[in-house]
Design a protein around this motif. Structure first.
Motif, PDB file in Angstrom:
ATOM      1  N   GLY A   1       0.778  -1.223   0.000  1.00 55.33           N
ATOM      2  CA  GLY A   1       0.000   0.000   0.000  1.00 55.33           C
ATOM      3  C   GLY A   1       0.808   1.271   0.000  1.00 55.33           C
ATOM      4  O   GLY A   1       0.247   2.364   0.014  1.00 55.33           O
ATOM      5  N   GLY A   2       2.156   1.199  -0.022  1.00 55.38           N
ATOM      6  CA  GLY A   2       2.930   2.433  -0.032  1.00 55.38           C
ATOM      7  C   GLY A   2       4.413   2.202   0.153  1.00 55.38           C
ATOM      8  O   GLY A   2       4.901   1.076   0.116  1.00 55.38           O
ATOM      9  N   ASP A   3       5.143   3.291   0.353  1.00 48.49           N
ATOM     10  CA  ASP A   3       6.570   3.206   0.590  1.00 48.49           C
ATOM     11  C   ASP A   3       6.985   4.348   1.513  1.00 48.49           C
ATOM     12  O   ASP A   3       6.210   5.271   1.794  1.00 48.49           O
ATOM     13  CB  ASP A   3       7.368   3.232  -0.714  1.00 48.49           C
ATOM     14  CG  ASP A   3       7.111   4.497  -1.527  1.00 48.49           C
ATOM     15  OD1 ASP A   3       6.391   5.394  -1.043  1.00 48.49           O
ATOM     16  OD2 ASP A   3       7.629   4.594  -2.641  1.00 48.49           O
ATOM     17  N   LEU A   4       8.232   4.275   1.993  1.00 51.53           N
ATOM     18  CA  LEU A   4       8.762   5.256   2.930  1.00 51.53           C
ATOM     19  C   LEU A   4      10.224   5.488   2.596  1.00 51.53           C
ATOM     20  O   LEU A   4      10.983   4.534   2.398  1.00 51.53           O
ATOM     21  CB  LEU A   4       8.620   4.754   4.371  1.00 51.53           C
ATOM     22  CG  LEU A   4       9.218   5.616   5.486  1.00 51.53           C
ATOM     23  CD1 LEU A   4       8.479   6.958   5.564  1.00 51.53           C
ATOM     24  CD2 LEU A   4       9.156   4.894   6.818  1.00 51.53           C
ATOM     25  N   ALA A   5      10.653   6.757   2.534  1.00 50.38           N
ATOM     26  CA  ALA A   5      12.034   7.110   2.217  1.00 50.38           C
ATOM     27  C   ALA A   5      12.544   8.112   3.240  1.00 50.38           C
ATOM     28  O   ALA A   5      11.823   9.019   3.654  1.00 50.38           O
ATOM     29  CB  ALA A   5      12.145   7.675   0.810  1.00 50.38           C
ATOM     30  N   PHE A   6      13.797   7.943   3.656  1.00 55.31           N
ATOM     31  CA  PHE A   6      14.412   8.843   4.633  1.00 55.31           C
ATOM     32  C   PHE A   6      15.928   8.703   4.549  1.00 55.31           C
ATOM     33  O   PHE A   6      16.459   7.788   3.905  1.00 55.31           O
ATOM     34  CB  PHE A   6      13.923   8.529   6.056  1.00 55.31           C
ATOM     35  CG  PHE A   6      14.115   7.091   6.465  1.00 55.31           C
ATOM     36  CD1 PHE A   6      15.287   6.661   7.067  1.00 55.31           C
ATOM     37  CD2 PHE A   6      13.103   6.162   6.245  1.00 55.31           C
ATOM     38  CE1 PHE A   6      15.460   5.345   7.440  1.00 55.31           C
ATOM     39  CE2 PHE A   6      13.259   4.842   6.618  1.00 55.31           C
ATOM     40  CZ  PHE A   6      14.448   4.430   7.220  1.00 55.31           C
ATOM     41  N   ASN A   7      16.641   9.621   5.210  1.00 47.44           N
ATOM     42  CA  ASN A   7      18.099   9.586   5.277  1.00 47.44           C
ATOM     43  C   ASN A   7      18.553   8.955   6.596  1.00 47.44           C
ATOM     44  O   ASN A   7      17.801   8.916   7.577  1.00 47.44           O
ATOM     45  CB  ASN A   7      18.679  10.996   5.163  1.00 47.44           C
ATOM     46  CG  ASN A   7      18.326  11.657   3.849  1.00 47.44           C
ATOM     47  OD1 ASN A   7      18.240  10.985   2.820  1.00 47.44           O
ATOM     48  ND2 ASN A   7      18.103  12.966   3.873  1.00 47.44           N
TER      49      ASN A   7
END
Length: 332
Positions: free
Chosen positions: A244-250
């Motif tokens: 249902g989605g994705d997540l991006a971060f440093n």
């Protein structure tokens, strides 16, 4: 006449012995080969006729080596020797900046130095585990882990991966894999810059796919016949996929790579770990590590014992997973 003059150096080189080191034992025997290293009271000698053999240091009467060696003596700093020449019983002559004859008993370590620029050096390990249970439930679990390092000049390629699958009563309950590639560029004997990418997939976790792309400086504390120790810091871009989605971060990470040969290269102690600090409030840190011991059965076969620890801390709580792997492997 001119042809003979030109061919003489070539013939002389071909006639020169490949195995230039000689060890005289206290019982009168003599062994020829190549000194690999001395550590822990064991001298590892690579011979043409018997492979690598381990010799108790106290059983050696004297020895000779025509190649440079890093030499450590009791109570003294390491010194470079250009050659070692046979001397009297229990003695050896060290030829370096100054020539001196020293007791063999005072020498605790001999290691051939490694140059910064090396041409086509390849090493690696592959370990496997199989666990089969047959009781009220039929369970089959297998895991394969491997890593490989290839160096040429100032470049180093590091490839690591693992594959795990488990079935219970004919149904798959665990299926995941991970693959990581790192490229290092050395600027000096100790400092390098790393750029890498890691891909991981798991069909039974909330985050089904994970990708990490990072870059940063690294420091090589040592890398010789006894082992190595690298410390790397990186800035990373992390991307997670879920249904249902994705997540991006440093994130910022600190990683180490450690290996140490013991008991004259018979045992290998190793550890790899990475600490990730994401730039999100939900997670404080992610720690992924492995610690292991390999027993070298011969020049290529290994008996391995591995302990893995994965820990995540967030919202003031920590969750941990521990895994144990006992199996057979190969090394090169």
């Amino acid at each position: 006449m001119l042809l003979r003059i030109l061919l003489f150096p070539v013939l002389l080189t071909l006639a020169a012995p490949l195995w230039a080191d000689t060890v005289w034992l206290a019982n009168g025997d003599r062994l020829s080969g190549e000194i690999v290293l001395l550590d822990g009271g064991k001298l590892a000698l690579k011979t043409r006729y018997a492979g690598q053999v381990l010799i108790d240091w106290q059983d050696i009467d004297t020895l000779r080596s025509d190649k440079p060696l890093l030499l450590r003596r009791q109570g003294l700093d390491s010194q470079h020797s250009q050659q070692l020449a046979a001397a009297g019983s229990g003695m050896v002559r060290v030829l370096g900046e100054k020539t001196e004859t020293v007791p063999l008993a005072s020498i605790t370590r001999l290691v051939p130095p490694r140059p910064l620029l090396r041409d086509r050096v390849w090493e690696g390990n592959l370990d496997a585990k199989l666990d089969m249970e047959r009781n009220e439930n039929a369970s089959d679990e297998w895991q394969v882990k491997g890593s490989s390092r290839f160096e040429h000049g100032r470049w180093r390629h590091v490839l690591a991966g693992e594959l795990e699958r488990e079935t219970k009563n004919g149904s798959v309950v665990d299926d995941n894999w991970r693959l990581e590639y790192d490229l290092d560029r050395f600027f000096s004997q100790h400092w390098f810059w790393r750029t890498g990418v890691e891909q991981q997939e798991d069909g039974f976790e909330f985050f089904s796919r994970q990708r990490i792309v990072g870059s940063g400086p690294g420091h090589r504390f040592w890398d010789d016949e006894l082992g190595r120790f690298d410390l790397i810091g990186q800035f990373n871009r992390v991307q997670l996929w879920f249904q249902g989605g994705d997540l991006a971060f440093n994130s910022l990470s600190l990683e180490w790579d450690y290996k140490r040969l013991l008991w004259g290269t018979r045992l290998e102690l190793f550890s790899n770990a990475e600490l990730q600090v994401p730039e999100i409030e939900a997670v404080d840190y992610v720690f992924d590590s492995e610690f292991g011991l390999r027993y070298r059965l011969n020049s290529w076969a290994r008996l391995s014992l591995l302990y893995e620890l994965e820990q995540i801390r967030g919202f003031g709580q920590s969750t941990s997973e521990r895994h144990y792997l006992i199996g057979l492997g190969v090394g090169w």
